[in-house]
Design a protein around this motif. Structure first.
Motif, PDB file in Angstrom:
ATOM      1  N   TYR A 147       0.881  -1.258  -0.076  1.00  0.00           N
ATOM      2  CA  TYR A 147      -0.144   0.087  -0.203  1.00  0.00           C
ATOM      3  C   TYR A 147       0.793   1.383  -0.053  1.00  0.00           C
ATOM      4  O   TYR A 147       0.615   1.991  -0.847  1.00  0.00           O
ATOM      5  N   ILE A 148       2.076   1.277   0.827  1.00  0.00           N
ATOM      6  CA  ILE A 148       2.844   2.438   0.799  1.00  0.00           C
ATOM      7  C   ILE A 148       3.599   2.837  -0.315  1.00  0.00           C
ATOM      8  O   ILE A 148       3.293   3.664  -0.959  1.00  0.00           O
ATOM      9  N   LEU A 149       3.889   1.705  -1.020  1.00  0.00           N
ATOM     10  CA  LEU A 149       4.541   1.852  -2.507  1.00  0.00           C
ATOM     11  C   LEU A 149       3.510   2.330  -3.513  1.00  0.00           C
ATOM     12  O   LEU A 149       3.788   3.184  -4.192  1.00  0.00           O
ATOM     13  N   PHE A 150       2.593   1.488  -3.568  1.00  0.00           N
ATOM     14  CA  PHE A 150       1.624   1.756  -4.762  1.00  0.00           C
ATOM     15  C   PHE A 150       0.489   3.098  -4.474  1.00  0.00           C
ATOM     16  O   PHE A 150      -0.264   3.009  -5.255  1.00  0.00           O
ATOM     17  N   THR A 151       0.695   3.762  -3.405  1.00  0.00           N
ATOM     18  CA  THR A 151      -0.193   4.808  -3.012  1.00  0.00           C
ATOM     19  C   THR A 151       0.804   5.906  -3.077  1.00  0.00           C
ATOM     20  O   THR A 151       0.342   7.163  -2.780  1.00  0.00           O
ATOM     21  N   ALA A 159       5.406   9.135   7.987  1.00  0.00           N
ATOM     22  CA  ALA A 159       6.622   9.194   7.557  1.00  0.00           C
ATOM     23  C   ALA A 159       7.485   8.179   7.953  1.00  0.00           C
ATOM     24  O   ALA A 159       8.361   7.365   7.057  1.00  0.00           O
ATOM     25  N   PHE A 160       7.045   7.235   8.964  1.00  0.00           N
ATOM     26  CA  PHE A 160       7.918   6.035   9.552  1.00  0.00           C
ATOM     27  C   PHE A 160       7.349   4.911   8.562  1.00  0.00           C
ATOM     28  O   PHE A 160       8.377   4.010   8.120  1.00  0.00           O
ATOM     29  N   SER A 161       6.306   5.275   7.677  1.00  0.00           N
ATOM     30  CA  SER A 161       5.805   4.212   6.552  1.00  0.00           C
ATOM     31  C   SER A 161       6.963   3.865   5.614  1.00  0.00           C
ATOM     32  O   SER A 161       7.163   2.755   5.173  1.00  0.00           O
ATOM     33  N   PHE A 162       7.570   4.881   5.198  1.00  0.00           N
ATOM     34  CA  PHE A 162       8.550   4.999   4.151  1.00  0.00           C
ATOM     35  C   PHE A 162       9.811   4.269   4.676  1.00  0.00           C
ATOM     36  O   PHE A 162      10.586   3.570   3.945  1.00  0.00           O
ATOM     37  N   TYR A 163      10.366   4.490   6.048  1.00  0.00           N
ATOM     38  CA  TYR A 163      11.217   3.569   6.496  1.00  0.00           C
ATOM     39  C   TYR A 163      10.850   2.105   6.356  1.00  0.00           C
ATOM     40  O   TYR A 163      11.878   1.471   6.018  1.00  0.00           O
ATOM     41  N   ILE A 164       9.790   1.859   6.733  1.00  0.00           N
ATOM     42  CA  ILE A 164       9.515   0.553   6.808  1.00  0.00           C
ATOM     43  C   ILE A 164       9.581  -0.149   5.341  1.00  0.00           C
ATOM     44  O   ILE A 164      10.028  -1.272   4.945  1.00  0.00           O
ATOM     45  N   ALA A 170      15.070  -3.003   0.650  1.00  0.00           N
ATOM     46  CA  ALA A 170      16.552  -3.153   1.022  1.00  0.00           C
ATOM     47  C   ALA A 170      16.880  -4.716   1.077  1.00  0.00           C
ATOM     48  O   ALA A 170      17.486  -5.365   0.392  1.00  0.00           O
ATOM     49  N   ALA A 171      15.881  -5.359   2.178  1.00  0.00           N
ATOM     50  CA  ALA A 171      16.033  -6.557   2.471  1.00  0.00           C
ATOM     51  C   ALA A 171      15.668  -7.597   1.071  1.00  0.00           C
ATOM     52  O   ALA A 171      16.173  -8.557   1.120  1.00  0.00           O
ATOM     53  N   ALA A 172      15.121  -7.193   0.414  1.00  0.00           N
ATOM     54  CA  ALA A 172      14.563  -7.867  -0.779  1.00  0.00           C
ATOM     55  C   ALA A 172      15.737  -7.881  -1.669  1.00  0.00           C
ATOM     56  O   ALA A 172      15.755  -9.068  -2.510  1.00  0.00           O
ATOM     57  N   VAL A 173      16.545  -7.157  -1.750  1.00  0.00           N
ATOM     58  CA  VAL A 173      17.806  -7.150  -2.852  1.00  0.00           C
ATOM     59  C   VAL A 173      18.640  -8.129  -2.234  1.00  0.00           C
ATOM     60  O   VAL A 173      19.407  -9.041  -3.102  1.00  0.00           O
ATOM     61  N   TRP A 179       9.757  -9.934   2.159  1.00  0.00           N
ATOM     62  CA  TRP A 179       8.466  -9.627   2.425  1.00  0.00           C
ATOM     63  C   TRP A 179       7.509 -10.782   2.475  1.00  0.00           C
ATOM     64  O   TRP A 179       6.854 -11.350   3.280  1.00  0.00           O
ATOM     65  N   CYS A 180       7.516 -11.180   1.097  1.00  0.00           N
ATOM     66  CA  CYS A 180       6.580 -12.569   0.763  1.00  0.00           C
ATOM     67  C   CYS A 180       6.877 -13.616   1.593  1.00  0.00           C
ATOM     68  O   CYS A 180       6.051 -14.452   2.006  1.00  0.00           O
ATOM     69  N   ARG A 181       8.012 -14.060   1.768  1.00  0.00           N
ATOM     70  CA  ARG A 181       8.495 -15.381   2.521  1.00  0.00           C
ATOM     71  C   ARG A 181       8.449 -15.164   3.897  1.00  0.00           C
ATOM     72  O   ARG A 181       7.897 -16.179   4.663  1.00  0.00           O
ATOM     73  N   TYR A 182       8.472 -14.050   4.575  1.00  0.00           N
ATOM     74  CA  TYR A 182       8.559 -13.873   6.116  1.00  0.00           C
ATOM     75  C   TYR A 182       7.327 -13.199   6.719  1.00  0.00           C
ATOM     76  O   TYR A 182       7.176 -13.300   7.966  1.00  0.00           O
ATOM     77  N   LEU A 183       6.852 -12.181   5.853  1.00  0.00           N
ATOM     78  CA  LEU A 183       5.837 -11.311   6.577  1.00  0.00           C
ATOM     79  C   LEU A 183       4.540 -11.113   5.927  1.00  0.00           C
ATOM     80  O   LEU A 183       3.571 -10.792   6.721  1.00  0.00           O
TER      81      LEU A 183
END
Ligand code: SF4
Ligand code: SF4
Lengths: 258, 124
Positions: A147-151, A159-164, A170-173, A179-183
């Motif tokens: 939601y944060i990315l695609f809105t 503001a903290f949403s963008f840190y998340i 970065a973790a996906a790199v 995200w998909c695997r763990y959360l």
């Protein structure tokens, strides 16, 4: 096969980006949330209890949820590797990461198995908080990278949403599909259905030379070369293992065993 | 690997099915009956209100409706920005309700600005 999948991924990603652009330009009040099947899951309890929706959820979320369940029963978690725009972004980022670092990183086996269960914790937490602390509001928006990315920081984010978001990207790199695997709570909902998904990768031991290439390319660390039929809940039917297998006829898709 | 096309085919069919079935049923975002005795005869009118987009804005619309005399209930459907108002025809009518809404938006633009764009459809 990979081309076909990439085309489908691009189509869904492009649709989502167009929707996002229209939303930012003020041309539509709708966001990706209107088309998210997880909204259907979040809507279930208030629907059952009060016969009313919560927040911005509608019939479309519920219908898309039902379609997703049918798709998962038929084709395992193909939604993740063919449809979900966040899955597509995660996949491309992890490919880029592999190019830059020459490899991807994985948690040790036990830690990985343990961490995969975090999705269930996230699912229960999101549903509980929606029905209690957030009083029916979709408070998860502020933490939901999709939601944060695609809105691009739409209604309900901070503001903290963008840190998340940036932390998860970065973790996906480094770790494929972090995200998909763990959360991802939607992944958790699909898990039990995916295990019985009809369309599965099947290994023919007669043709297989046990070279292990399929294990190496599987982004979900599934030991394909040790299976006859891939029933793992995490298999997204991306078919990378099938494309990369050097032996003709060693890996193929089977439909309910046929 | 011809079986792989089952996946995009299933996705296409199920997306179309989801959009088609979503139009077959309607569940309210909010149903709010006012604390009044229900008269023998009840009028019903539908307002398409751009600002009715979710449960929160539906509650805002209910608050505005509560300020109008003769209201019996409000039921909103966020998906098509619809608000169905039941009213007492002995007290008011759809045009008067609409005028009352417009006056409230003028009077309290901060609270009710979302409900500025409003069109009406008689259901009786
Ligand atoms: S890549 Fe093909 S040949 Fe190699 S282990 Fe996997 S199934 Fe067997
Ligand atoms: S590489 Fe094969 S086993 Fe791994 S997720 Fe993709 S289809 Fe499933």
């Amino acid at each position: 096969m990979r081309v076909l999948r990439t085309l489908v991924q691009i189509a869904f990603l492009a649709g989502t980006v167009v929707l996002m652009a229209r939303g930012i330009a003020g041309l539509t009040p709708n966001t990706c949330e209107a088309y998210c099947p997880f909204g259907g899951v979040a809507a279930l309890l208030p629907l059952a209890r009060y016969g009313q929706y919560t927040c911005r959820l509608t019939e479309l979320n519920v219908s898309l949820m039902v379609s997703l369940f049918v798709l998962t029963i038929a084709t395992k978690k193909s939604f993740c590797s063919w449809v979900c725009p966040f899955g597509t972004v995660s996949e491309w980022l992890s490919r880029a990461g592999r190019k830059v670092f020459g490899r991807s990183f994985h948690l040790p086996d036990r830690g990985d198995r343990w961490a995969m269960n975090l999705r269930y914790v996230v699912l229960v937490l999101v549903l509980l908080l929606t029905w209690t602390v957030w009083k029916g509001d979709l408070g998860f928006r502020a933490y939901d990278p999709f939601y944060i990315l695609f809105t691009w920081g739409g209604h309900g984010t901070a503001a903290f949403s963008f840190y998340i978001l940036f932390a998860i990207l970065a973790a996906a790199v480094l770790v494929p599909f972090f995200w998909c695997r763990y959360l991802c709570p939607l992944g958790a909902v699909m898990d039990p259905l995916s295990r019985y998904g009809g369309l599965r990768v099947r290994r023919n031991p007669e043709a297989c030379t046990e070279c292990g290439e399929c294990d190496r390319v599987c982004p979900h660390q599934i030991p394909v070369s040790r299976e006859i039929e891939v029933t793992a809940r995490n298999c997204t039917n991306c078919l990378d293992c099938v494309s990369e297998c050097p032996e003709s006829g060693a890996l193929e898709l089977s439909c309910y065993g046929k | 690997m011809r079986k792989a096309v089952i996946i995009p085919a299933a996705i296409a069919v199920l997306v179309v099915a989801a959009f088609a079935t979503a139009n077959l049923y309607r569940v309210p975002t909010l149903h709010f009956p006012f604390d009044v005795e229900r008269p023998a005869e009840v009028g019903t009118v539908e307002y398409i209100v751009e600002g009715v987009r979710c449960r929160g804005t539906s509650m805002g619309f209910v608050k505005m409706t509560a300020e109008v005399p003769g209201m019996i209930s409000v039921t909103t459907y966020a998906r098509n920005n619809s608000a169905i108002v039941e009213y007492d025809p002995a007290i008011t009518n759809p045009d008067r309700i609409r005028e009352a809404f417009e006056a409230l938006v003028e009077r309290d633009g901060v609270r009710y600005q979302y409900f500025r764009a409003l069109s009406q459809r008689d259901l009786d």
